[in-house]
Structures are given as C-alpha cells and as structure tokens.
Design an enzyme around this catalytic site. Structure first.
Site: not given
Ligand code: ADP
Ligand code: MG
Length: 132
Positions: A15, A27, A79, A82, A91, A104
């Site tokens: 992201g 996310t 986004e 989980i 990733y 919402r």
């Molecule tokens: P990015 O900007 O790359 O999306 P984030 O800080 O939003 O970074 O983190 C997202 C990544 O974190 C996901 O792509 C996944 O690999 C990892 N991740 C770990 N735990 C979770 C979770 N509970 N829900 C979603 N992503 C998670």
């Molecule tokens: Mg993200």
C-alpha cells in the site's frame, strides 16, 4: 445495500504506508485490477465480511472502500483488515474476501480502532452476519 454479497480475490500488494499498521490496523491492499472490477453500485464506506489468505482459516474482516490517494483519488481502493493476529506479513499471497454487509460511509479506517475494533468482536456479531 446494493451489490452484496460481493466476492473478490487477488494477490496482496504494497500500500502507500498511511500508517495504519502503527495504529494497529494493518490493511491488506488489493491490486488495481481487482479494485477496477468492483461494480459502481458498491458504495464507498466500511464493510464487514470474511477473509481467507491462501488456503488458511476464514476470519472476520472489515474492509474500507475508499479513494486511492496514489491515483489522486480518481481511482478507488479496497483495504482489508482481518480480525486476526498474524505472525507474518502476507504480501504477494492470495486474499479471498466476501463482503457481506455495510457498516457505514466512512472512507478511512482512522476511527475504526476507537468505535469498531476496540469492541470488534461484539459489534461484528451483527444480526445480518448470522444469515450466512
Ligand atoms: P501497506 O501500506 O503496505 O498496505 P499496512 O501497514 O496497511 O501496509 O499493512 C498491511 C500488510 O500487513 C498486509 O499487506 C499484510 O501483509 C500484513 N498484515 C498483517 N496482519 C494483518 C491483518 N490482520 N490484516 C491485514 N493485513 C495484515
Ligand atoms: Mg494497507
């Protein structure tokens, strides 16, 4: 809500580091072709449903459908947060989701930890979810 349930599947991409992880709300981002396939009738906002990474367990999730700042907010983003603690990032792995209900019209997750995730377990036991 129109267009539900909605199913999507794709390999998780990096992201734009909006600091969601620091807030404790990582996310997982879908690639643009998955987002582009999202029907227009799916409104912006926060959804709940289920998510599965590769062939792992099925967990509850909350998903934000918003505007993607990477594309000057002319394209959308999907986004998924989980509701499970993972020991590692995923990733590049396949994420399958089912959007089951609408929570919402909030584009960002910024407030989610306060009024949703802090008691996510209770709030996500919505009556709508029991239909599935
Ligand atoms: P990015 O900007 O790359 O999306 P984030 O800080 O939003 O970074 O983190 C997202 C990544 O974190 C996901 O792509 C996944 O690999 C990892 N991740 C770990 N735990 C979770 C979770 N509970 N829900 C979603 N992503 C998670
Ligand atoms: Mg993200």
């Amino acid at each position: 809500m129109k267009g539900l349930p909605y199913f999507a599947c794709g390999k998780i991409v990096k992201g734009f580091g909006r600091g969601s992880r620091q807030l404790g709300i990582p996310t997982a981002n879908f690639p643009q072709e998955v987002v582009d396939a999202l029907p227009d009738e799916i409104e912006m906002g926060v959804y709940y449903g289920w998510a599965q990474v590769e062939s792992g367990p099925v967990y509850k999730m909350v998903m934000s459908v918003g505007w993607n700042p990477y594309y000057n907010n002319v394209k959308r983003s999907m986004e998924t947060h989980i509701l499970n603690k993972f020991s590692e990032d995923f990733y590049g792995q396949q994420l399958k989701i089912c959007m089951a209900g609408y929570i919402r019209p909030e584009e960002n997750f910024e407030n989610l930890d306060v009024d949703l995730l802090s008691n996510g377990e209770t709030q996500l036991e919505l009556p709508e979810m029991k239909k599935f």
